[in-house]
Design a protein around this motif. Structure first.
Motif, PDB file in Angstrom:
ATOM      1  N   LEU A  21     -39.013  19.252  10.544  1.00 18.02           N
ATOM      2  CA  LEU A  21     -39.223  20.340  11.502  1.00 18.02           C
ATOM      3  C   LEU A  21     -37.922  21.071  11.811  1.00 18.02           C
ATOM      4  O   LEU A  21     -37.941  22.230  12.208  1.00 18.02           O
ATOM      5  CB  LEU A  21     -39.841  19.798  12.800  1.00 18.02           C
ATOM      6  N   ALA A  28     -35.037  25.505  12.915  1.00 19.67           N
ATOM      7  CA  ALA A  28     -36.439  25.111  12.804  1.00 19.67           C
ATOM      8  C   ALA A  28     -37.004  25.635  11.493  1.00 19.67           C
ATOM      9  O   ALA A  28     -36.711  26.762  11.083  1.00 19.67           O
ATOM     10  CB  ALA A  28     -37.224  25.673  13.984  1.00 19.67           C
ATOM     11  N   ALA A  30     -40.010  26.890   8.839  1.00 23.82           N
ATOM     12  CA  ALA A  30     -41.162  27.776   8.991  1.00 23.82           C
ATOM     13  C   ALA A  30     -42.419  26.957   9.265  1.00 23.82           C
ATOM     14  O   ALA A  30     -42.539  25.813   8.805  1.00 23.82           O
ATOM     15  CB  ALA A  30     -41.346  28.616   7.727  1.00 23.82           C
ATOM     16  N   GLU A  31     -43.346  27.545   9.985  1.00 21.41           N
ATOM     17  CA  GLU A  31     -44.581  26.841  10.331  1.00 21.41           C
ATOM     18  C   GLU A  31     -45.333  26.392   9.085  1.00 21.41           C
ATOM     19  O   GLU A  31     -45.973  25.333   9.081  1.00 21.41           O
ATOM     20  CB  GLU A  31     -45.475  27.746  11.180  1.00 21.41           C
ATOM     21  N   SER A  32     -45.216  27.145   8.021  1.00 25.99           N
ATOM     22  CA  SER A  32     -45.916  26.810   6.773  1.00 25.99           C
ATOM     23  C   SER A  32     -45.347  25.552   6.121  1.00 25.99           C
ATOM     24  O   SER A  32     -45.983  24.957   5.252  1.00 25.99           O
ATOM     25  CB  SER A  32     -45.823  27.984   5.796  1.00 25.99           C
ATOM     26  N   GLU A  33     -44.148  25.131   6.527  1.00 30.76           N
ATOM     27  CA  GLU A  33     -43.502  23.958   5.946  1.00 30.76           C
ATOM     28  C   GLU A  33     -43.551  22.742   6.870  1.00 30.76           C
ATOM     29  O   GLU A  33     -42.984  21.694   6.556  1.00 30.76           O
ATOM     30  CB  GLU A  33     -42.034  24.278   5.629  1.00 30.76           C
ATOM     31  N   SER A  34     -44.228  22.873   8.010  1.00 33.73           N
ATOM     32  CA  SER A  34     -44.194  21.829   9.032  1.00 33.73           C
ATOM     33  C   SER A  34     -45.278  20.773   8.865  1.00 33.73           C
ATOM     34  O   SER A  34     -45.335  19.823   9.658  1.00 33.73           O
ATOM     35  CB  SER A  34     -44.320  22.452  10.423  1.00 33.73           C
ATOM     36  N   GLY A  36     -48.296  20.956   9.557  1.00 34.74           N
ATOM     37  CA  GLY A  36     -49.251  20.986  10.657  1.00 34.74           C
ATOM     38  C   GLY A  36     -48.744  20.361  11.944  1.00 34.74           C
ATOM     39  O   GLY A  36     -49.471  20.314  12.944  1.00 34.74           O
ATOM     40  N   ARG A  38     -46.157  20.225  15.227  1.00 32.93           N
ATOM     41  CA  ARG A  38     -45.443  21.171  16.072  1.00 32.93           C
ATOM     42  C   ARG A  38     -44.106  20.599  16.518  1.00 32.93           C
ATOM     43  O   ARG A  38     -43.968  19.396  16.772  1.00 32.93           O
ATOM     44  CB  ARG A  38     -46.287  21.524  17.297  1.00 32.93           C
ATOM     45  N   LEU A  39     -43.117  21.464  16.628  1.00 32.85           N
ATOM     46  CA  LEU A  39     -41.799  21.059  17.106  1.00 32.85           C
ATOM     47  C   LEU A  39     -41.917  20.597  18.560  1.00 32.85           C
ATOM     48  O   LEU A  39     -42.498  21.299  19.387  1.00 32.85           O
ATOM     49  CB  LEU A  39     -40.830  22.245  17.009  1.00 32.85           C
TER      50      LEU A  39
END
Length: 384
Positions: A21, A28, A30-34, A36, A38-39
């Motif tokens: 994350l 941080a 990208a959301e696409s690499e997380s 699913g 959340r930070l």
């Protein structure tokens, strides 16, 4: 007709990038690499940062005490703070932790006093802390045995219908043990509320991971047991905390076990009796030093305006005070009673053990005649 068998080992197949994350530069992802996840909130991350800084100062201090000869041995967790701190932070008060010999900073973070953590390493006592009070099992030296204990407690919790979850910390070497296989399999079959966190520091003492297993990652093994497996950047405390917290919630909700692999590195030697230069390169150690979990989170928090110079100084001061307390408690000479050797061996006292205790007590009192008489009694018993 001969089969055309590939000669390239499976370990040559590159592992996928671990879930993260916050990247190495403190940004941080990208959301696409997380994946699913959340930070975590900034306040949560600040708390994790504080705990990691304090834990590292403790670890460095204890390593120094060991080198001074004030402890018999100490396995450092330098560089692995993100895995251990995230794991403890994800626990609820009623949960149980099952640690290994390398997880002293996990005990510290869970509230165990330094003198109680170090009692066993100094040879004062088998274990210096109250298991029930802290809900922490004894630090396991035999590899993977604590995984079975965790599954046993978790299964009991399920049968009693309480909401306790057991979390056990393992090393990569422990996953090569039969006990680990039995724990994974039993937990999955019985859907026990347990979370397995494997700190893959890439060496089982001197044996590298590619000499232990042929699969891409340890997390890949989870599918064979029928449970979720996550391959996480073990130096990203945000990712470790998010994944472990989700696994704890899943277990508590009746979803069963989870296997989480945190890819990290053991910066120090295995213990003070080890010479790591014999089996790994200095360049590799330097590379992993540059991936420091504390520095990574610090960069992120500073960029977010959540960590001021004053706050860092305050945390450092608390860490230094803990180091001083640790030094002070090691100057106290432990009062060791050899007769404690016979305590807590059996729930029901045994005659032979009582005789042995009496024999030692007489020896300690310098009563030679009593010792001789008792020795004769013991010899008689052994020949019956």
């Amino acid at each position: 007709m001969s089969l055309n068998v590939e000669s390239t080992p499976l370990t040559a197949v590159l592992a996928p990038p671990p879930l993260r994350l916050i990247d190495d530069t403190g940004h941080a992802v990208a959301e696409s690499e997380s994946g699913g996840f959340r930070l975590p909130a900034v306040d949560t991350l600040l708390g994790l940062y504080r705990q990691m800084v304090i834990a590292r100062r403790f670890d460095v201090q204890v390593t120094a005490l060991t080198r001074q000869g004030r402890l018999a041995t100490y396995p450092s967790a330098l560089g692995q703070e993100a895995c251990e701190i995230a794991a403890v932070a994800a626990l609820s008060p009623q949960d149980w932790l099952f640690p290994t010999y390398r997880d002293s900073i996990a005990l510290l973070t869970r509230g165990v006093e330094p003198k109680d953590i170090l009692a066993a390493f100094r040879g004062d006592w088998h274990s210096g802390y109250d298991y029930q009070q802290h809900r922490i099992a004894p630090q396991a030296t035999p590899l993977a045995t604590q995984a079975l204990h965790a599954v046993g407690l978790a299964t009991a919790a399920k049968l009693k219908r309480d909401d306790t979850v057991a979390l056990t910390l393992l090393g990569d070497g422990a996953t090569s043990e039969g006990d680990a296989h039995e724990a994974f399999n039993f937990a999955a079959v019985w859907q026990a509320p347990v979370v397995f966190v494997v700190q893959n520091n890439q060496f089982a003492i001197s044996v590298p991971l590619d000499k232990q297993m042929a699969c891409r990652t340890i997390a890949d093994k989870a599918i064979g047991y029928g449970m979720p497996g996550y391959y996480v950047d073990g130096n990203d405390v945000a990712a470790m905390y998010a994944v472990i917290s989700a696994a704890m919630h899943r277990a508590r909700s009746g979803g069963g076990p989870t296997l989480i692999e945190g890819l990290t590195y053991r910066i120090e030697a295995h213990t003070n009796s080890d010479d790591p230069t014999r089996y790994r390169k200095t360049a590799d150690v330097d590379l992993w030093r540059s991936r420091d979990p504390i520095e990574r989170l610090e960069k992120y928090l500073v960029a977010q305006g959540a960590l001021s110079t004053e706050a860092r100084a305050d945390i450092a001061a608390v860490a230094e005070q803990l180091a001083a307390t640790t030094r002070e408690c090691m100057t106290d000479q432990a009062v060791v009673d050899p007769l404690e050797l016979f305590e807590h061996v059996y729930s029901t006292p045994r005659t032979a053990l009582a005789e042995q205790r009496a024999f030692l007590a007489a020896e300690l009192d310098g009563d030679a005649s009593a010792s001789a008489a008792l020795s004769g009694t013991n010899t008689e018993e052994s020949t019956r």
